[in-house]
Design an enzyme around this catalytic site. Structure first.
Site, PDB file in Angstrom:
ATOM      1  CB  CYS A   1      -5.063  -2.078   3.755  1.00  0.00           C
ATOM      2  SG  CYS A   1      -4.324  -2.563   5.338  1.00  0.00           S
TER       3      CYS A   1
ATOM      4  CE  LYS B   1      -7.338   1.492   3.222  1.00  0.00           C
ATOM      5  NZ  LYS B   1      -6.096   1.753   4.007  1.00  0.00           N
TER       6      LYS B   1
ATOM      7  CD  GLU C   1      -2.775   0.947   2.611  1.00  0.00           C
ATOM      8  OE1 GLU C   1      -2.579  -0.006   3.400  1.00  0.00           O
ATOM      9  OE2 GLU C   1      -3.706   1.761   2.745  1.00  0.00           O
TER      10      GLU C   1
END
Lengths: 565, 565
Positions: free
Chosen positions: B154, B118, B44
């Site tokens: 994530c 994200k 990430e």
């Protein structure tokens, strides 16, 4: 036609102090009822204090707050105040997720009545609400004697849409907002323009009730007000003081009757007072009665000492002169004069013998030897703090903190840093303002702030000046080596402060700064200093936030938290 | 049937270091291509480093990151790697609102290809992403040689719903997740169970690629892995090291072929190594090559010194023995033995003459006199730090920090506190583990961590023991007055640590603690100490977070930020 008399209870709460906060609500409610109020409005999270940070996540705390609200409602009824509508803020719980709400409730007829949960949860700047609270999802209208009162909490009026938009379609007679809106210079006008816009949106008067007082590193300035549907200011409470003002809603009229409108403050007076209130409340909520600090004869320590004297009285200020071999006679005299002018205790603790003792073992030179002097002073200040139970206050300003121009564990020691959010040029301006105020008769403790409403007579001043003129006018120096000047290491403050404002507050990058007209050498110097100073800033103690972007507001639990499980 | 060879590039990035991070991506991509990989996956926010906190809000930084991604894509093509799919994380911008995105991009054929933003932005514990980033709103599937690869970042796999749910309906062949998941004890199993569940949900293998290395007070442990659609572990990379492993997806098979699976670590080894890596990377990213600390002969400073030696070599550790009139001979000997065992520089700086010099002016007694001793030591440690350019490391543990059992500006000085998140009982356990490892031949620098992959031979140890047995076994004492023991002020650590775990980590209130079986006196003592210690904790320097709730992670800008505008 209905007339509803509102009491605007602008109070200073303390985080976690459920008993004290509830007692204050009861007291103000009694007074409001005695003055024929029908509705009394308190600030955001009245019972719990604000901001409560991660304390809201403790189940035991939420339970205690809920019990306290019920107890308070019963107490109000028992005292014959069952007819009063008492609007308070507290913490709620979503029982499905166990997440807390930032909640408004109405205490009426012995019970906790109606619940509105804050919809927009600010999560920028000093706010972390989205990480703590669950967002409310519905708007609420209260019926009081046939009048329809919409409610909202703080951020709800700062964002478009949401509950205010909904209320716009629900034919309300007034919008009651409870707020915990921290002080920032220039924010009074911003809030007022916003309130006008929302009043127009809901086509009804808007009551803006704000918290007052210092909480950790925030200062709430109060300054509650009412605008009518036409955007006219019809009431304004004073800033920085607890206050109970009244305003009567006439549902038949768009243009409401104007009542008390407190005057605006001079910008320097406003910022100075915010700093004093922040310190005063930090001390009160942490149960400190006196402060100690090093008095160098320079402007920073002089201004901080004056603020401390204004906060808690000169007799509760313990100034320590800690001259080294490099301190000028002028500096020592200025420190002594300042201490006398504010009526402070004053000790002289020369550091040369201590410096020599360390040097006998360590033999340092350069910056290490300069830092050693500052750290010996830090040890002395903390010795006074420990042995006399005094709060050590740090005297660093925002310009030097931004550039790392201070010694960690040295001049940076302390539990509170009253001027950490003031650029150096502003420090000078406030010192001049304080001297002007003193000349006009505003003595130590004479500022109008929470807990100090009576004011005090002026103190006798040497040459009629509170902060010695030499402290304001001489070239700034750390006096850690012969002939040292701040300008040896930093651009002149007039220039530096402009670059800092652009680089930090306005997030201008290097190219922007050059386009702003700053020269390349200055830009590179300042950027290098600021980028390297981050670690030192992290170590810096708490202080009031008075501009849009402050350094070091960095925590998740409130410090002045009186809650005991 | 398609076979896709993935390279799992588990690298250590640095926040703000766009050039270094991009160079590392290029290097690992070359190696991956040479090993016939088709897709290489990085963690990430690869290019920017993670977590970048408020740095993401600076427009100039986002622009520089964007330019760097394009430059990197061109460089890959120029090197003949145009066919490789390079999956990296970076920061994006929503041009309508100017808000940043946490973005995944694919570098391929010389251009920056595909963008996934994200969706779930964690805003709890150490995470502040919701306050920084705008949430992405759509799922993305990449086509590589006819294989359909879903992507996620994530937190997207930690929450139900959102992009993973969408991908479940899109017939993907694998789910590629890039992560910056900070180390916590026991988290390896949690991640693995989660990944199994998501693999089942999307009916495809899941690639979990995690960052490795220390960043400010976080430690990323790596430990990347792949589970197949049946939840079988088919690949696991080592923890705490940079690594490039390979795994081949066979789209025709549910049960995938198992390749390298690194063994799990012993729990004490895991925590010890996390602490060492945190310190090592903090030093590297802040450009420190050596550390200094006070060596008292006690267990805390001994363990920290051993960790420092493991991080940067004993020859870069400067231990200072600072005995007072109350220091026992045993303590002085233990400090000297420890220093010799780890090969550290070792100086003795008695504090009695300095203490007497201060007392001649200040005449303190009680706690103020005890604090004075600790602060004189703080001044000496910082003098070494300043004059030799060493990082001062603080040696406080979580039990004493939680209870305020330390002196601010005294033993608490330092820029990094390696064991600040370890309870005292754990400190003893880790010391015993380190001695056991030394006996088994793991010498200074012999741990397997980033930048230390080769290991070193063991050092000669006095009595065959690295940390002197007396330091581990004697009753803990601050040695600030005659006969002082920690247990004069605190419950025994075996008990204290249990109460702290319940009160702090599990948020048990007073009634809960009594129901847990703790006696009333202990509960009230511990609660009072912890509630009063908040201010001191705020002043405490940064350190690694290794359990679910750490103190003092409190900032908005990364410290080890190499970005220069």
């Amino acid at each position: 036609m209905t007339q509803i008399r509102f009491a605007l209870a602008q109070i200073d709460t303390c985080v976690g102090a459920l008993d004290d906060n509830a007692a204050k609500v009861l007291d103000y409610s009694r007074r409001a009822a005695a003055d024929d109020a029908r509705v009394v409005v308190f600030p955001e999270m009245t019972l719990t204090g604000y901001p409560i940070e991660d304390l809201a996540l403790r189940r035991t705390f939420r339970q205690a707050a809920w019990d306290k609200a019920n107890e308070l409602a019963a107490a109000l009824k028992k005292e014959g105040l069952r007819d009063l509508y008492v609007v308070v803020g507290t913490v709620g719980t979503d029982h499905e997720t166990s997440k807390p709400y930032n909640r408004l409730v109405v205490l009426h007829d012995g019970v906790v009545w109606a619940g509105y949960d804050k919809h927009f949860l600010p999560n920028y700047g000093v706010f972390d609400e989205f990480r703590i609270f669950k967002a409310g999802e519905r708007s609420v209208v209260l019926d009081v004697d046939g009048a329809r009162l919409g409610v909202a909490i703080c951020e709800d009026i700062w964002q478009d849409g949401g509950p205010v938009s909904e209320l716009a379609g629900r034919d309300i007679d007034a919008l009651v907002t409870i707020n915990g809106s921290p002080y920032e210079e220039g924010k009074t006008d911003v809030r007022f323009e916003l309130a006008k816009r929302r009043a127009a949106e809901v086509e009804a008067p808007l009551i803006y009730l704000n918290q007052v007082g210092g909480q950790d590193d925030l200062v709430f300035d109060g300054g509650s007000f009412v605008v009518d549907a036409d955007g006219e200011l019809v009431e304004r409470s004073p800033m920085f003081m607890e206050d109970l003002s009244y305003w009567t809603l006439d549902t038949a009229k768009v243009r409401q009757t104007r009542t008390t409108v407190a005057p605006m403050l001079d910008p320097d007076e406003e910022v100075y007072t915010a700093c004093v209130l922040g310190l005063k409340d930090y001390m009160a909520k942490n149960r400190f009665t006196g402060v100690t600090l090093g008095l160098s004869g320079g402007i920073d320590s002089a201004l901080v000492a004056a603020m401390a004297a204004d906060a808690v009285g000169g007799g509760n200020v313990h100034g320590i002169s800690m001259p080294s071999m490099y301190s000028s006679d002028g500096s020592k005299d200025d420190a002594a004069d300042l201490a006398a002018n504010i009526g402070a205790h004053y000790d002289v603790q020369p550091i040369e013998p201590l410096f020599k003792a360390f040097q006998g073992q360590l033999d340092l030179d350069g910056v290490a030897a300069e830092n050693l002097q500052a750290r010996i002073r830090g040890v002395i200040v903390m010795a006074y703090s420990n042995s006399k139970g005094l709060l050590a206050v740090a005297t660093g300003n925002k310009s030097e903190l931004a550039c790392g121009y201070s010694t960690i564990y040295g001049d940076a020691v302390g539990g509170y840093a009253p001027i950490k959010d003031l650029l150096k040029t502003r420090v000078w301006e406030l010192a001049r303002w304080r001297n002007k105020a003193a000349a006009a008769g505003v003595g130590i403790g004479g500022l109008k702030i929470v807990g100090n409403e009576a004011g005090n007579p002026g103190a006798p001043l040497k040459d009629g000046v509170m902060i010695p003129v030499a402290s304001i006018e001489k070239a700034p120096s750390a006096e850690l080596r012969p002939g040292q000047k701040d300008s040896d290491s930093l651009p002149e403050y007039e220039l530096l402060d402009k670059v800092l404002a652009a680089y930090i507050e306005h997030a201008h990058g290097r190219a922007d700064l050059l386009a702003d007209g700053f020269d390349e050498k200055t830009v590179d110097t300042v950027m290098r200093l600021v980028d390297r100073a981050e670690w030192k800033r992290r170590q810096y103690p708490l202080g009031p936030k008075v501009t849009a972007l402050a350094f070091g507001r960095d925590r998740r639990l409130p410090i002045t938290n009186a809650f005991r499980e």
